[in-house]
Design a protein around this motif. Structure first.
Motif, PDB file in Angstrom:
ATOM      1  N   GLU A   1      -0.027  13.881   6.769  1.00 23.01           N
ATOM      2  CA  GLU A   1       0.440  12.811   5.887  1.00 23.01           C
ATOM      3  C   GLU A   1      -0.655  12.432   4.884  1.00 23.01           C
ATOM      4  OE1 GLU A   1       2.776   9.801   8.333  1.00 23.01           O
ATOM      5  OE2 GLU A   1       1.624  10.864   9.847  1.00 23.01           O
TER       6      GLU A   1
ATOM      7  N   LYS B   1       0.608   5.492  -1.669  1.00 20.13           N
ATOM      8  CA  LYS B   1       0.939   5.056  -0.311  1.00 20.13           C
ATOM      9  C   LYS B   1       0.177   5.889   0.709  1.00 20.13           C
ATOM     10  CE  LYS B   1       3.766   2.088  -1.946  1.00 20.13           C
ATOM     11  NZ  LYS B   1       3.070   0.927  -2.426  1.00 20.13           N
TER      12      LYS B   1
ATOM     13  N   THR C   1      -2.871  14.886  11.440  1.00 19.21           N
ATOM     14  CA  THR C   1      -1.776  14.486  10.557  1.00 19.21           C
ATOM     15  C   THR C   1      -1.745  15.341   9.307  1.00 19.21           C
ATOM     16  OG1 THR C   1      -0.787  12.638   9.331  1.00 19.21           O
ATOM     17  CG2 THR C   1      -3.187  12.730   9.357  1.00 19.21           C
TER      18      THR C   1
ATOM     19  N   THR D   1      -0.503   6.710   4.566  1.00 19.76           N
ATOM     20  CA  THR D   1       0.120   6.575   5.878  1.00 19.76           C
ATOM     21  C   THR D   1      -0.929   6.136   6.894  1.00 19.76           C
ATOM     22  OG1 THR D   1       1.537   8.394   5.248  1.00 19.76           O
ATOM     23  CG2 THR D   1       1.586   7.746   7.543  1.00 19.76           C
ATOM     24  N   ARG D   2      -2.140   6.635   6.703  1.00 19.53           N
ATOM     25  CA  ARG D   2      -3.247   6.298   7.594  1.00 19.53           C
ATOM     26  C   ARG D   2      -4.506   6.067   6.767  1.00 19.53           C
ATOM     27  NH1 ARG D   2      -2.802  10.369  12.767  1.00 19.53           N
ATOM     28  NH2 ARG D   2      -0.552  10.302  12.955  1.00 19.53           N
TER      29      ARG D   2
END
Length: 195
Positions: free
Chosen positions: A123, A29, A121, A31-32
């Motif tokens: 993430e 996954k 970030t 996020t960006r």
């Protein structure tokens, strides 16, 4: 061909490879997702099921410029610029013809862009970029001489703080959760043996 910053599409064969790779990375996954502005990276994202409006385009993720060699075949380069081609062979990572970047220069530009992104970030991110800039960046990270840009061993690749997987282009996965590195490395190995 020496494509560099030539804005060409991904070939049908390349799109098929990218679509095949999608099944291997669907469990991760992001996020960006950041991308080079070049068409072949944007098309790579689309083949991976990433919508264009989800992409964060960064100019400094683009491929290294090939200068006067842009869009020439290596046969044409050897015939038209034999002395320069020979010089390139001796200093692969630091040599650049007129209007081009060396692997070292491109890797440093790419690395500065990644540092900027990581400052935004912590993430999980996916960066869709190009082989040349990533090879230069691998040398920078590993402390290798840029002229050894094509000599990274599998062991060296595994020790770097991210995993590179090759489709027609190259993507960099950077995880906030370091545990996912090993998992993606296994996916990488499996995917490359089946493409």
């Amino acid at each position: 061909r020496c494509l560099g910053i030539q804005d060409v599409p991904v070939s049908d064969y390349g799109k098929a490879q990218i679509r095949k790779s999608r099944e291997y990375i669907e469990g991760f996954k992001w996020t960006r997702v950041y991308s080079s502005p070049l068409r072949r990276c944007i098309e790579t994202a689309e083949c991976l099921g990433i919508e264009k409006d989800e992409l964060k385009i960064r100019e400094n993720l683009r491929e290294m410029a090939a200068g006067i060699w842009e869009n020439l075949t290596f046969k044409e380069i050897r015939e038209k610029y034999p002395d320069l081609y020979e010089e390139r062979g001796k200093s692969l990572g630091t040599f650049a013809v007129e209007g081009a970047e060396s692997f070292g220069e491109a890797g440093e530009r790419f690395g500065a862009c990644l540092d900027e992104i990581r400052g935004e970030t912590d993430e999980n991110i996916l960066v869709i970029a190009h082989a040349g800039v990533i090879r230069g960046y691998l040398c920078l990270l590993d402390g290798k001489c840029y002229d050894e840009v094509m000599k990274l061993t599998e062991e060296e690749k595994q020790t770097l703080p991210y995993v590179v997987f090759s489709i027609q282009l190259i993507c960099v996965a950077y995880f906030a959760d370091k545990e996912q590195f090993a998992e993606l490395a296994k996916v990488n190995e499996k995917m490359l043996t089946r493409l």
